[in-house]
Design an enzyme around this catalytic site. Structure first.
Site, PDB file in Angstrom:
ATOM      1  N   SER A 278       0.825  -1.211   0.000  1.00 15.07           N
ATOM      2  CA  SER A 278       0.000   0.000   0.000  1.00 15.07           C
ATOM      3  C   SER A 278       0.856   1.258   0.000  1.00 15.07           C
ATOM      4  O   SER A 278       1.707   1.440   0.887  1.00 15.07           O
ATOM      5  CB  SER A 278      -0.887   0.035   1.254  1.00 15.07           C
ATOM      6  OG  SER A 278      -1.935  -0.874   1.124  1.00 15.07           O
TER       7      SER A 278
ATOM      8  N   HIS B 203      -2.967   1.312  -4.711  1.00 11.10           N
ATOM      9  CA  HIS B 203      -2.522   0.151  -5.502  1.00 11.10           C
ATOM     10  C   HIS B 203      -2.916   0.442  -6.960  1.00 11.10           C
ATOM     11  O   HIS B 203      -4.068   0.204  -7.364  1.00 11.10           O
ATOM     12  CB  HIS B 203      -3.193  -1.142  -5.007  1.00 11.10           C
ATOM     13  CG  HIS B 203      -2.730  -1.575  -3.653  1.00 11.10           C
ATOM     14  ND1 HIS B 203      -1.780  -2.566  -3.475  1.00 11.10           N
ATOM     15  CD2 HIS B 203      -3.041  -1.128  -2.422  1.00 11.10           C
ATOM     16  CE1 HIS B 203      -1.556  -2.720  -2.176  1.00 11.10           C
ATOM     17  NE2 HIS B 203      -2.305  -1.859  -1.510  1.00 11.10           N
TER      18      HIS B 203
ATOM     19  N   HIS C  27      -5.850  -8.486  -2.494  1.00  8.73           N
ATOM     20  CA  HIS C  27      -6.114  -8.931  -1.126  1.00  8.73           C
ATOM     21  C   HIS C  27      -7.396  -9.755  -1.126  1.00  8.73           C
ATOM     22  O   HIS C  27      -8.316  -9.473  -1.903  1.00  8.73           O
ATOM     23  CB  HIS C  27      -6.312  -7.731  -0.200  1.00  8.73           C
ATOM     24  CG  HIS C  27      -5.219  -6.705  -0.264  1.00  8.73           C
ATOM     25  ND1 HIS C  27      -5.189  -5.719  -1.234  1.00  8.73           N
ATOM     26  CD2 HIS C  27      -4.122  -6.512   0.510  1.00  8.73           C
ATOM     27  CE1 HIS C  27      -4.114  -4.958  -1.047  1.00  8.73           C
ATOM     28  NE2 HIS C  27      -3.447  -5.418  -0.006  1.00  8.73           N
TER      29      HIS C  27
ATOM     30  N   TYR D 185      -9.714  -9.673   1.042  1.00  7.34           N
ATOM     31  CA  TYR D 185     -10.892  -8.889   1.458  1.00  7.34           C
ATOM     32  C   TYR D 185     -11.532  -8.135   0.290  1.00  7.34           C
ATOM     33  O   TYR D 185     -12.665  -7.667   0.380  1.00  7.34           O
ATOM     34  CB  TYR D 185     -10.545  -7.928   2.611  1.00  7.34           C
ATOM     35  CG  TYR D 185      -9.537  -6.850   2.274  1.00  7.34           C
ATOM     36  CD1 TYR D 185      -9.867  -5.745   1.485  1.00  7.34           C
ATOM     37  CD2 TYR D 185      -8.221  -6.931   2.750  1.00  7.34           C
ATOM     38  CE1 TYR D 185      -8.941  -4.758   1.180  1.00  7.34           C
ATOM     39  CE2 TYR D 185      -7.286  -5.953   2.455  1.00  7.34           C
ATOM     40  CZ  TYR D 185      -7.657  -4.864   1.666  1.00  7.34           C
ATOM     41  OH  TYR D 185      -6.728  -3.904   1.358  1.00  7.34           O
ATOM     42  N   GLU D 186     -10.799  -8.022  -0.838  1.00 13.39           N
ATOM     43  CA  GLU D 186     -11.398  -7.371  -2.011  1.00 13.39           C
ATOM     44  C   GLU D 186     -12.420  -8.292  -2.690  1.00 13.39           C
ATOM     45  O   GLU D 186     -13.112  -7.872  -3.611  1.00 13.39           O
ATOM     46  CB  GLU D 186     -10.308  -6.998  -3.023  1.00 13.39           C
ATOM     47  CG  GLU D 186      -9.353  -5.933  -2.542  1.00 13.39           C
ATOM     48  CD  GLU D 186      -8.195  -5.715  -3.522  1.00 13.39           C
ATOM     49  OE1 GLU D 186      -8.408  -5.042  -4.541  1.00 13.39           O
ATOM     50  OE2 GLU D 186      -7.084  -6.228  -3.249  1.00 13.39           O
TER      51      GLU D 186
ATOM     52  N   ALA E 222       2.631  -2.507   3.839  1.00 13.19           N
ATOM     53  CA  ALA E 222       2.420  -1.556   4.941  1.00 13.19           C
ATOM     54  C   ALA E 222       1.838  -2.370   6.088  1.00 13.19           C
ATOM     55  O   ALA E 222       0.986  -3.232   5.865  1.00 13.19           O
ATOM     56  CB  ALA E 222       1.433  -0.481   4.504  1.00 13.19           C
TER      57      ALA E 222
ATOM     58  N   MET F  98      -2.576  -7.332   6.052  1.00 15.22           N
ATOM     59  CA  MET F  98      -3.645  -8.145   5.443  1.00 15.22           C
ATOM     60  C   MET F  98      -3.209  -8.752   4.120  1.00 15.22           C
ATOM     61  O   MET F  98      -4.010  -8.921   3.203  1.00 15.22           O
ATOM     62  CB  MET F  98      -4.893  -7.271   5.226  1.00 15.22           C
ATOM     63  CG  MET F  98      -5.326  -6.490   6.447  1.00 15.22           C
ATOM     64  SD  MET F  98      -6.595  -5.280   6.037  1.00 15.22           S
ATOM     65  CE  MET F  98      -6.548  -4.216   7.483  1.00 15.22           C
ATOM     66  N   SER F  99      -1.911  -9.037   4.000  1.00 14.48           N
ATOM     67  CA  SER F  99      -1.421  -9.526   2.700  1.00 14.48           C
ATOM     68  C   SER F  99      -0.175 -10.386   2.892  1.00 14.48           C
ATOM     69  O   SER F  99       0.106 -10.876   3.982  1.00 14.48           O
ATOM     70  CB  SER F  99      -1.075  -8.326   1.802  1.00 14.48           C
ATOM     71  OG  SER F  99       0.087  -7.666   2.298  1.00 14.48           O
TER      72      SER F  99
ATOM     73  N   ASN G 265       1.879   2.423  11.313  1.00 18.89           N
ATOM     74  CA  ASN G 265       1.104   2.812  12.511  1.00 18.89           C
ATOM     75  C   ASN G 265       1.404   1.836  13.630  1.00 18.89           C
ATOM     76  O   ASN G 265       1.895   0.734  13.384  1.00 18.89           O
ATOM     77  CB  ASN G 265      -0.401   2.781  12.199  1.00 18.89           C
ATOM     78  CG  ASN G 265      -0.863   1.419  11.707  1.00 18.89           C
ATOM     79  OD1 ASN G 265      -0.590   1.042  10.563  1.00 18.89           O
ATOM     80  ND2 ASN G 265      -1.521   0.671  12.560  1.00 18.89           N
TER      81      ASN G 265
ATOM     82  N   HIS H 103      -6.714   4.103   6.601  1.00 24.11           N
ATOM     83  CA  HIS H 103      -5.914   3.795   5.409  1.00 24.11           C
ATOM     84  C   HIS H 103      -5.189   5.037   4.884  1.00 24.11           C
ATOM     85  O   HIS H 103      -4.065   4.939   4.377  1.00 24.11           O
ATOM     86  CB  HIS H 103      -6.815   3.185   4.332  1.00 24.11           C
ATOM     87  CG  HIS H 103      -6.060   2.656   3.141  1.00 24.11           C
ATOM     88  ND1 HIS H 103      -5.061   1.712   3.241  1.00 24.11           N
ATOM     89  CD2 HIS H 103      -6.148   2.955   1.810  1.00 24.11           C
ATOM     90  CE1 HIS H 103      -4.565   1.451   2.037  1.00 24.11           C
ATOM     91  NE2 HIS H 103      -5.207   2.190   1.149  1.00 24.11           N
TER      92      HIS H 103
HETATM   93  O1  LIG Z   1      -0.423  -5.257   2.749  1.00 22.49           O
HETATM   94  P1  LIG Z   1      -0.554  -4.042   1.883  1.00 22.49           P
HETATM   95  O2  LIG Z   1      -1.026  -4.360   0.514  1.00 22.49           O
HETATM   96  O3  LIG Z   1       0.690  -3.190   1.898  1.00 22.49           O
HETATM   97  O4  LIG Z   1      -1.721  -3.139   2.528  1.00 22.49           O
HETATM   98  C1  LIG Z   1      -1.893  -2.886   3.900  1.00 22.49           C
HETATM   99  O5  LIG Z   1      -2.540  -1.647   3.979  1.00 22.49           O
HETATM  100  C2  LIG Z   1      -3.979  -1.840   3.925  1.00 22.49           C
HETATM  101  C3  LIG Z   1      -4.583  -1.164   5.135  1.00 22.49           C
HETATM  102  O6  LIG Z   1      -4.243   0.184   5.205  1.00 22.49           O
HETATM  103  C4  LIG Z   1      -4.212  -3.343   3.974  1.00 22.49           C
HETATM  104  O7  LIG Z   1      -4.469  -3.827   2.693  1.00 22.49           O
HETATM  105  C5  LIG Z   1      -2.904  -3.855   4.509  1.00 22.49           C
HETATM  106  O8  LIG Z   1      -2.648  -5.193   4.156  1.00 22.49           O
HETATM  107  N1  LIG Z   2      -4.267  -5.593   9.920  1.00 22.56           N
HETATM  108  C1  LIG Z   2      -3.596  -4.443   9.790  1.00 22.56           C
HETATM  109  N2  LIG Z   2      -3.138  -4.074   8.582  1.00 22.56           N
HETATM  110  C2  LIG Z   2      -2.469  -2.931   8.487  1.00 22.56           C
HETATM  111  N3  LIG Z   2      -1.900  -2.344   7.423  1.00 22.56           N
HETATM  112  C3  LIG Z   2      -1.334  -1.187   7.830  1.00 22.56           C
HETATM  113  N4  LIG Z   2      -1.513  -1.025   9.136  1.00 22.56           N
HETATM  114  C4  LIG Z   2      -2.209  -2.101   9.567  1.00 22.56           C
HETATM  115  C5  LIG Z   2      -2.708  -2.505  10.850  1.00 22.56           C
HETATM  116  O1  LIG Z   2      -2.547  -1.832  11.865  1.00 22.56           O
HETATM  117  N5  LIG Z   2      -3.383  -3.684  10.899  1.00 22.56           N
END
Ligand SMILES: O=P(O)(O)O[C@H]1O[C@H](CO)[C@@H](O)[C@H]1O
Ligand SMILES: Nc1nc2[nH]cnc2c(=O)[nH]1
Length: 291
Positions: free
Chosen positions: A35, A66, A88, A90-91, A118, A221-222, A245, A259
């Site tokens: 991200s 993205h 991802h 979740y999409e 991220a 989440m990836s 964060n 986000h």
């Molecule tokens: O893992 P990338 O694609 O960097 O994205 C991260 O950032 C998004 C949340 O802000 C979520 O999709 C998390 O997985």
């Molecule tokens: N699950 C999760 N994904 C993130 N992607 C960027 N920051 C976070 C977070 O705090 N939790």
């Protein structure tokens, strides 16, 4: 394609053949941008770039930050392919769809996968803006039975029961750390364990505390499904998390994450990440055969 979720070898081959007929680049390294980290592709020279919507069989990116573009080019003379945007679960994509590009890369001849993401930190010593070299991962979805390798095993890619005890290449991790030393950035470089959760919601306080107790340093989440598929087909893997964060672990204080804030912090470290990935690729021991 057989059913909605089942992808067969010919599907990967069809996409790989299309790409091979549309670019002369023959990459040995693939980079997946997390991200807000799409700028990693900007360093590529002699670019051939394809929107995902033009590539047969490719899923589409729907998440802000993205871009949805596959970029081929050279990093200091090493041919690479770079995903500006990942997929991802979740999409709404199946796990085999989220990892579809990785097997296509294998068929293109890619030997090393560099993943970036991220992530939020659980480790108390981490700060926002830190770069974490991924030492290992906890694939929460995988532990619960949601694995991109589910279904009939494709023996052409790898074995039914692949080991996962040394996935993130030790030599590349050391090389990255040494590079960080020479770049003078070790004060914000960490090495730790990434955990993938399903998302799209961020963690509750109770979930954050659970992950912390499990030994997770950063959560996102990836990444884990891509890495599992890459390792299954014999690719060398290197991963970086940018800590965007701190995950809130207290009911009394802590800033709820969003986000937009994640994307803001990604911008902050974009230059350092770009230099690190560029230098790492340039030092990789790869056989750069061009077509
Ligand atoms: O893992 P990338 O694609 O960097 O994205 C991260 O950032 C998004 C949340 O802000 C979520 O999709 C998390 O997985
Ligand atoms: N699950 C999760 N994904 C993130 N992607 C960027 N920051 C976070 C977070 O705090 N939790």
């Amino acid at each position: 394609m057989h059913s909605k979720d089942q992808i067969c070898h010919e599907d990967y081959q069809r996409t790989a053949s299309w790409l091979l007929s549309h670019t002369e680049h023959r990459p040995k390294v693939a980079i997946i941008c997390g991200s807000g980290l799409g700028m990693l592709a900007d360093a590529l020279k002699c670019q051939d770039s394809f929107p995902y919507s033009d590539i047969p069989g490719f899923p589409q990116s729907t998440v802000q930050g993205h871009a949805g573009r596959l970029v081929f080019g050279e990093l200091k003379g090493k041919t690479c392919v770079c995903m500006q945007g990942r997929f991802h679960m979740y999409e709404g994509h199946s796990l085999s769809k989220t990892t579809f590009p990785v097997r296509v890369f294998k068929l293109l001849g890619v030997e090393t996968l560099v993943v970036t993401n991220a992530a939020g930190s659980l480790a108390d010593s981490y700060q926002v803006g830190d770069i974490m070299i991924i030492k290992d991962h906890i694939n929460v979805l995988g532990l619960a039975g949601l694995n991109p390798l589910n279904g009939p095993n494709d023996d052409k890619f790898g074995p039914r029961f692949p080991p996962m005890s040394c996935v993130y290449d030790k030599d590349l991790r050391k090389m990255a750390f040494d590079l960080c030393k020479s770049m003078g950035v070790t004060q914000f470089v960490q090495e730790g364990v990434y955990c993938m959760v399903g998302g799209p919601n961020f963690e509750t306080v109770a979930e954050a505390r659970l992950l912390h107790r499990l030994g997770v340093d950063a959560v996102g989440m990836s990444t884990a499904p891509e890495v599992v598929v890459a390792s299954h087909c014999g690719m060398r893997v290197f991963g970086l998390s940018l800590i965007t964060n701190k995950v809130v672990k207290s009911y009394d204080d802590g800033e709820p994450v969003n986000h937009e804030a994640v994307l803001e912090v990604s911008k902050l470290r974009s230059q350092t990440l770009q230099s690190l990935v560029t230098e790492l690729v340039s030092q990789m021991d790869i056989n750069n055969n061009t077509a």
